[in-house]
Design a protein around this motif. Structure first.
Motif, PDB file in Angstrom:
ATOM      1  N   LEU A  74       0.853  -1.110  -0.012  1.00 16.27           N
ATOM      2  CA  LEU A  74       0.031   0.098  -0.089  1.00 16.27           C
ATOM      3  C   LEU A  74       0.840   1.333   0.109  1.00 16.27           C
ATOM      4  O   LEU A  74       1.831   1.097   0.760  1.00 16.27           O
ATOM      5  CB  LEU A  74      -0.926  -0.310   0.913  1.00 16.27           C
ATOM      6  CG  LEU A  74      -2.133  -0.881   1.306  1.00 16.27           C
ATOM      7  CD1 LEU A  74      -2.586  -1.222   2.487  1.00 16.27           C
ATOM      8  CD2 LEU A  74      -3.223  -0.399   0.078  1.00 16.27           C
ATOM      9  N   ASP A  75       0.676   2.215  -0.812  1.00 23.34           N
ATOM     10  CA  ASP A  75       1.430   3.369  -0.892  1.00 23.34           C
ATOM     11  C   ASP A  75       0.333   4.594  -1.090  1.00 23.34           C
ATOM     12  O   ASP A  75      -0.430   4.659  -2.319  1.00 23.34           O
ATOM     13  CB  ASP A  75       2.102   3.341  -2.198  1.00 23.34           C
ATOM     14  CG  ASP A  75       3.029   4.555  -2.425  1.00 23.34           C
ATOM     15  OD1 ASP A  75       2.752   5.692  -2.064  1.00 23.34           O
ATOM     16  OD2 ASP A  75       4.358   4.253  -2.552  1.00 23.34           O
ATOM     17  N   PRO A  76       0.719   5.502  -0.348  1.00 27.60           N
ATOM     18  CA  PRO A  76      -0.560   6.764  -0.326  1.00 27.60           C
ATOM     19  C   PRO A  76      -0.747   7.282  -1.604  1.00 27.60           C
ATOM     20  O   PRO A  76      -1.567   8.032  -2.158  1.00 27.60           O
ATOM     21  CB  PRO A  76      -0.266   7.432   0.830  1.00 27.60           C
ATOM     22  CG  PRO A  76       1.261   7.196   1.167  1.00 27.60           C
ATOM     23  CD  PRO A  76       1.249   5.902   0.749  1.00 27.60           C
ATOM     24  N   ALA A  85      -3.579   3.293  -2.420  1.00 31.09           N
ATOM     25  CA  ALA A  85      -4.124   3.760  -1.352  1.00 31.09           C
ATOM     26  C   ALA A  85      -5.201   2.763  -0.843  1.00 31.09           C
ATOM     27  O   ALA A  85      -5.381   2.440   0.415  1.00 31.09           O
ATOM     28  CB  ALA A  85      -4.338   4.965  -1.005  1.00 31.09           C
ATOM     29  N   ILE A  86      -5.580   1.943  -1.919  1.00 29.85           N
ATOM     30  CA  ILE A  86      -6.556   0.902  -1.451  1.00 29.85           C
ATOM     31  C   ILE A  86      -6.503  -0.424  -2.163  1.00 29.85           C
ATOM     32  O   ILE A  86      -6.453  -0.477  -3.431  1.00 29.85           O
ATOM     33  CB  ILE A  86      -8.087   1.672  -1.954  1.00 29.85           C
ATOM     34  CG1 ILE A  86      -8.481   3.077  -1.383  1.00 29.85           C
ATOM     35  CG2 ILE A  86      -9.250   0.672  -1.610  1.00 29.85           C
ATOM     36  CD1 ILE A  86      -9.843   3.767  -2.088  1.00 29.85           C
ATOM     37  N   LEU A  87      -6.632  -1.265  -1.315  1.00 20.86           N
ATOM     38  CA  LEU A  87      -6.443  -2.719  -1.883  1.00 20.86           C
ATOM     39  C   LEU A  87      -7.537  -3.659  -1.715  1.00 20.86           C
ATOM     40  O   LEU A  87      -8.058  -3.713  -0.464  1.00 20.86           O
ATOM     41  CB  LEU A  87      -5.133  -3.088  -1.139  1.00 20.86           C
ATOM     42  CG  LEU A  87      -4.840  -4.807  -1.408  1.00 20.86           C
ATOM     43  CD1 LEU A  87      -4.352  -4.854  -2.888  1.00 20.86           C
ATOM     44  CD2 LEU A  87      -3.654  -5.458  -0.666  1.00 20.86           C
ATOM     45  N   ALA A  88      -8.087  -3.850  -2.794  1.00 21.56           N
ATOM     46  CA  ALA A  88      -9.462  -4.908  -2.703  1.00 21.56           C
ATOM     47  C   ALA A  88      -8.754  -6.249  -2.755  1.00 21.56           C
ATOM     48  O   ALA A  88      -8.177  -6.620  -3.895  1.00 21.56           O
ATOM     49  CB  ALA A  88     -10.548  -4.403  -3.690  1.00 21.56           C
ATOM     50  N   THR A  89      -9.102  -7.025  -1.989  1.00 22.09           N
ATOM     51  CA  THR A  89      -8.717  -8.300  -1.694  1.00 22.09           C
ATOM     52  C   THR A  89      -9.552  -9.463  -1.152  1.00 22.09           C
ATOM     53  O   THR A  89     -10.457  -8.768  -0.578  1.00 22.09           O
ATOM     54  CB  THR A  89      -7.217  -8.374  -1.143  1.00 22.09           C
ATOM     55  OG1 THR A  89      -6.577  -9.771  -1.425  1.00 22.09           O
ATOM     56  CG2 THR A  89      -7.284  -8.074   0.113  1.00 22.09           C
ATOM     57  N   GLY A 128       6.362   4.647   1.225  1.00 27.58           N
ATOM     58  CA  GLY A 128       5.801   6.023   0.540  1.00 27.58           C
ATOM     59  C   GLY A 128       5.294   6.840   1.794  1.00 27.58           C
ATOM     60  O   GLY A 128       4.737   7.823   1.591  1.00 27.58           O
ATOM     61  N   LEU A 129       5.687   6.582   3.177  1.00 30.66           N
ATOM     62  CA  LEU A 129       5.218   7.238   4.124  1.00 30.66           C
ATOM     63  C   LEU A 129       6.037   8.371   4.362  1.00 30.66           C
ATOM     64  O   LEU A 129       7.229   8.665   3.783  1.00 30.66           O
ATOM     65  CB  LEU A 129       5.172   6.364   5.429  1.00 30.66           C
ATOM     66  CG  LEU A 129       4.278   4.984   5.302  1.00 30.66           C
ATOM     67  CD1 LEU A 129       4.487   4.185   6.431  1.00 30.66           C
ATOM     68  CD2 LEU A 129       2.794   5.181   4.784  1.00 30.66           C
ATOM     69  N   GLU A 130       5.572   9.452   5.286  1.00 32.11           N
ATOM     70  CA  GLU A 130       6.153  10.696   5.431  1.00 32.11           C
ATOM     71  C   GLU A 130       6.564  10.570   7.141  1.00 32.11           C
ATOM     72  O   GLU A 130       5.822  10.380   7.930  1.00 32.11           O
ATOM     73  CB  GLU A 130       5.500  11.701   5.088  1.00 32.11           C
ATOM     74  CG  GLU A 130       5.061  12.026   3.628  1.00 32.11           C
ATOM     75  CD  GLU A 130       4.335  13.436   3.371  1.00 32.11           C
ATOM     76  OE1 GLU A 130       4.403  14.072   4.277  1.00 32.11           O
ATOM     77  OE2 GLU A 130       3.809  13.459   2.501  1.00 32.11           O
ATOM     78  N   ASP A 131       7.788  10.861   7.319  1.00 32.86           N
ATOM     79  CA  ASP A 131       8.194  10.904   8.603  1.00 32.86           C
ATOM     80  C   ASP A 131       7.449  11.769   9.471  1.00 32.86           C
ATOM     81  O   ASP A 131       7.221  12.766   9.238  1.00 32.86           O
ATOM     82  CB  ASP A 131       9.697  11.338   8.785  1.00 32.86           C
ATOM     83  CG  ASP A 131      10.383  11.212  10.109  1.00 32.86           C
ATOM     84  OD1 ASP A 131       9.508  10.605  10.952  1.00 32.86           O
ATOM     85  OD2 ASP A 131      11.372  11.809  10.530  1.00 32.86           O
TER      86      ASP A 131
END
Length: 233
Positions: free
Chosen positions: A50-52, A56-60, A83-86
């Motif tokens: 997942l990466d914003p 950002a949305i994973l359907a599974t 891809g998160l921000e500190d």
């Protein structure tokens, strides 16, 4: 004002209804880390990511099992959050239909914490093996060193929470249709996905406030223009 209150009650009722089928965890983006350029790497684990900024949305479909003594929280699934921000606040939500009663637990862990905790690294390795990750005889360099990244592991535990007279279904519960959502916060206050809803409610509230004041003043002026007549004796 009655219409505004009615709208507010509907929104609150819908939020409670949605909450019954949503589980979430909130966390801060970790400091970027430089991963060693050796194989196997995180990509070799073959985890869904997942990466914003990209996904950002994973359907599974999430495999589940009924709670047992060895697995009181059912099956464990692992994901990567990239891809998160500190220092930025994030929320991961998992949504599922009410027709598939399931209990979920979500936990976000740093890479170092997972690798330093035997139970977590064992669970991650088992999940990776089930996804047919390639085997490596020895470590090797994978090329250029990757830039520092803010990464977390996400562990999802899922346990079926229903009873059926179907023995096969009780022994092998069906996978659950889920949406896993990575939602960054705006100014670390409000989830990004709720921004339009907050703006809409603010506009409706402001409009209702001014409209109610206008209607009140108009009714007051009408009452002053037509004083009640005295009753004849």
């Amino acid at each position: 004002m009655p219409s505004f209150l009615r709208l507010l009650c509907i929104i609150i009722a819908q939020l409670w209804a949605v909450n019954a089928n949503v589980e979430k965890t909130v966390f801060l983006g970790p400091s970027p880390v430089t991963l060693p350029n050796v194989t196997p790497s995180l990509d070799d684990l073959r985890l869904d990511t997942l990466d914003p900024a990209h996904l950002a949305i994973l359907a599974t479909k999430l495999p589940v099992q009924f709670p047992s003594r060895s697995a009181p929280r059912g099956l464990e699934s692992w994901y990567l959050l990239r891809g998160l921000e500190d220092g930025r606040r994030y929320e991961v939500r998992i949504c599922w239909p009410a027709t598939q009663p399931t209990d979920f637990w979500l936990d976000a862990y740093s890479v170092a914490h997972v690798f330093d905790t035997p139970s977590l690294i064992s669970s991650l390795a088992d999940y990776s093996d089930k996804r047919q990750a390639p085997e490596w005889d020895e470590l090797g360099h994978s090329g250029e060193e990757a830039p520092p990244q803010s990464i977390l592991f996400l562990r999802v535990q899922a346990a079926a929470s229903y009873y059926s007279s179907n023995r096969t279904l009780m022994e092998h519960p069906l996978p659950v249709d889920v949406d896993i959502i990575l939602d960054p916060f705006i100014l670390n206050i409000l989830p990004h996905s709720l921004g339009p809803t907050a703006i809409y409610i603010s506009i409706v509230s402001g409009a209702a406030w001014f409209l109610s004041g206008y209607v009140y003043c108009w009714l007051l002026s009408v009452a002053n223009e037509h004083p009640s007549k005295a009753h004849p004796d």
